[in-house]
Design a protein around this motif. Structure first.
Motif, PDB file in Angstrom:
ATOM      1  N   UNK A  70      59.642  41.614  28.169  1.00  0.00           N
ATOM      2  CA  UNK A  70      58.466  42.176  28.635  1.00  0.00           C
ATOM      3  C   UNK A  70      59.028  42.897  30.266  1.00  0.00           C
ATOM      4  N   UNK A  71      59.431  41.603  31.130  1.00  0.00           N
ATOM      5  CA  UNK A  71      58.938  41.164  32.103  1.00  0.00           C
ATOM      6  C   UNK A  71      61.182  42.058  32.288  1.00  0.00           C
ATOM      7  N   UNK A  72      61.210  42.236  31.495  1.00  0.00           N
ATOM      8  CA  UNK A  72      63.477  42.753  31.528  1.00  0.00           C
ATOM      9  C   UNK A  72      62.941  44.001  30.640  1.00  0.00           C
ATOM     10  N   UNK A  73      61.667  45.222  30.358  1.00  0.00           N
ATOM     11  CA  UNK A  73      61.547  45.940  30.067  1.00  0.00           C
ATOM     12  C   UNK A  73      60.726  46.964  30.784  1.00  0.00           C
ATOM     13  N   UNK A  74      59.906  45.797  31.937  1.00  0.00           N
ATOM     14  CA  UNK A  74      59.827  46.664  32.900  1.00  0.00           C
ATOM     15  C   UNK A  74      60.105  46.939  33.571  1.00  0.00           C
TER      16      UNK A  74
ATOM     17  N   UNK B 228      46.206  46.370  42.401  1.00  0.00           N
ATOM     18  CA  UNK B 228      47.591  46.414  41.443  1.00  0.00           C
ATOM     19  C   UNK B 228      47.545  46.901  40.457  1.00  0.00           C
ATOM     20  N   UNK B 229      48.571  47.752  39.514  1.00  0.00           N
ATOM     21  CA  UNK B 229      47.904  48.016  38.265  1.00  0.00           C
ATOM     22  C   UNK B 229      48.581  46.203  37.529  1.00  0.00           C
ATOM     23  N   UNK B 230      47.860  46.659  36.332  1.00  0.00           N
ATOM     24  CA  UNK B 230      47.822  45.600  35.230  1.00  0.00           C
ATOM     25  C   UNK B 230      48.298  46.370  33.961  1.00  0.00           C
TER      26      UNK B 230
ATOM     27  N   UNK C 119      60.452  51.170  30.766  1.00  0.00           N
ATOM     28  CA  UNK C 119      60.749  51.531  32.341  1.00  0.00           C
ATOM     29  C   UNK C 119      60.173  51.561  33.831  1.00  0.00           C
ATOM     30  N   UNK C 120      59.340  50.208  34.141  1.00  0.00           N
ATOM     31  CA  UNK C 120      58.599  50.622  35.503  1.00  0.00           C
ATOM     32  C   UNK C 120      59.038  50.445  36.430  1.00  0.00           C
ATOM     33  N   UNK C 121      60.691  50.138  36.881  1.00  0.00           N
ATOM     34  CA  UNK C 121      61.324  49.840  37.812  1.00  0.00           C
ATOM     35  C   UNK C 121      60.589  50.586  38.986  1.00  0.00           C
ATOM     36  N   UNK C 122      60.173  49.490  40.381  1.00  0.00           N
ATOM     37  CA  UNK C 122      59.936  49.893  41.596  1.00  0.00           C
ATOM     38  C   UNK C 122      59.088  49.977  41.568  1.00  0.00           C
ATOM     39  N   UNK C 123      57.410  49.908  40.516  1.00  0.00           N
ATOM     40  CA  UNK C 123      56.311  50.059  40.906  1.00  0.00           C
ATOM     41  C   UNK C 123      55.637  48.640  40.736  1.00  0.00           C
TER      42      UNK C 123
END
Length: 226
Positions: free
Chosen positions: A172-176, A109-111, A152-156
């Motif tokens: 942070x989670x919302x922004x990702x 998993x990417x970090x 935004x990294x939605x889907x990753x």
């Protein structure tokens, strides 16, 4: 290969010695005691290994981003030893060494590594694992920004580490775009991982001379470009 590494960019203070594939390590969380602790820690790992400083092949330090005072201290200590012993230096990203702690647990998993940069901002970057399982910079490079201004990294799927998540986790989670699958919000970068990454980088010819070993202040760079 014998490589001596230090990390003082955050609340943690640590030293590590890579000695023929084995790592000896000292660490302590002591935000205002780095100057008192770091030299004894360096000597302690050398003594444990039975290695004289003159037998060390290279030095490494966590070059930031992080606290200005801690970064200047690490750079000054390493430069002093490097000049005295004519040793090469490997500067290692503080965020990369932090990400390595997560990749050791889940390399698939990417970090997203994040540190609290104060003033309502975070230092952050995305990392993946190379073929050896060591941290390499991903598609989102080291940056400093408000925690709600990430890409935004939605889907990753991703995992998260660092005290930026302790302070700004929900934002942070919302922004990702989604929650991390694994979260280690209380961890800090350590010299243990700095040493591991430095050995790889040194083998790739990324060592520099003492006068070229400089800290990285992302906030200063951002200010200059505005």
């Amino acid at each position: 290969m014998k490589l001596l590494a230090i990390e003082t960019a955050t609340e943690g203070c640590s030293a590590a010695l890579w000695c023929e594939g084995e790592i000896l390590h000292r660490e302590q969380e002591a935000p205002r005691a780095h100057g008192r602790l770091i030299l004894p820690m360096m000597q302690a790992v050398l003594d444990e290994a039975g290695v004289d400083l003159g037998a060390v092949d290279a030095l490494a330090f966590g070059r930031g981003p992080g606290a200005f005072t801690g970064l200047r201290m690490a750079c000054a200590v390493i430069q002093g030893v490097a000049f005295a012993r004519d040793l090469p230096v490997v500067p290692v990203s503080t965020l990369a060494s932090l990400a390595q702690r997560a990749l050791d647990q889940a390399p698939e998993l990417p970090v997203m590594a994040a540190l609290d940069a104060r003033m309502g901002e975070v230092y952050w970057a995305m990392y993946g694992a190379d073929v050896e399982g060591l941290a390499m910079l991903g598609s989102l490079p080291e940056q400093v920004s408000a925690p709600d201004q990430l890409a935004d990294q939605s889907g990753q799927a991703y995992q998260a580490i660092g005290r930026g998540w302790q302070t700004y986790g929900a934002v942070l989670a919302a922004s990702m775009g989604q929650e991390p699958q694994n979260l280690a919000a209380n961890l800090l970068p350590r010299a243990h991982e700095v040493a591991r990454l430095a050995v790889r980088d040194f083998a790739q010819g990324l060592g520099v001379s003492a006068d070229e070993a400089m800290p990285v202040y992302l906030r200063d760079q951002v200010v200059k470009t505005r």
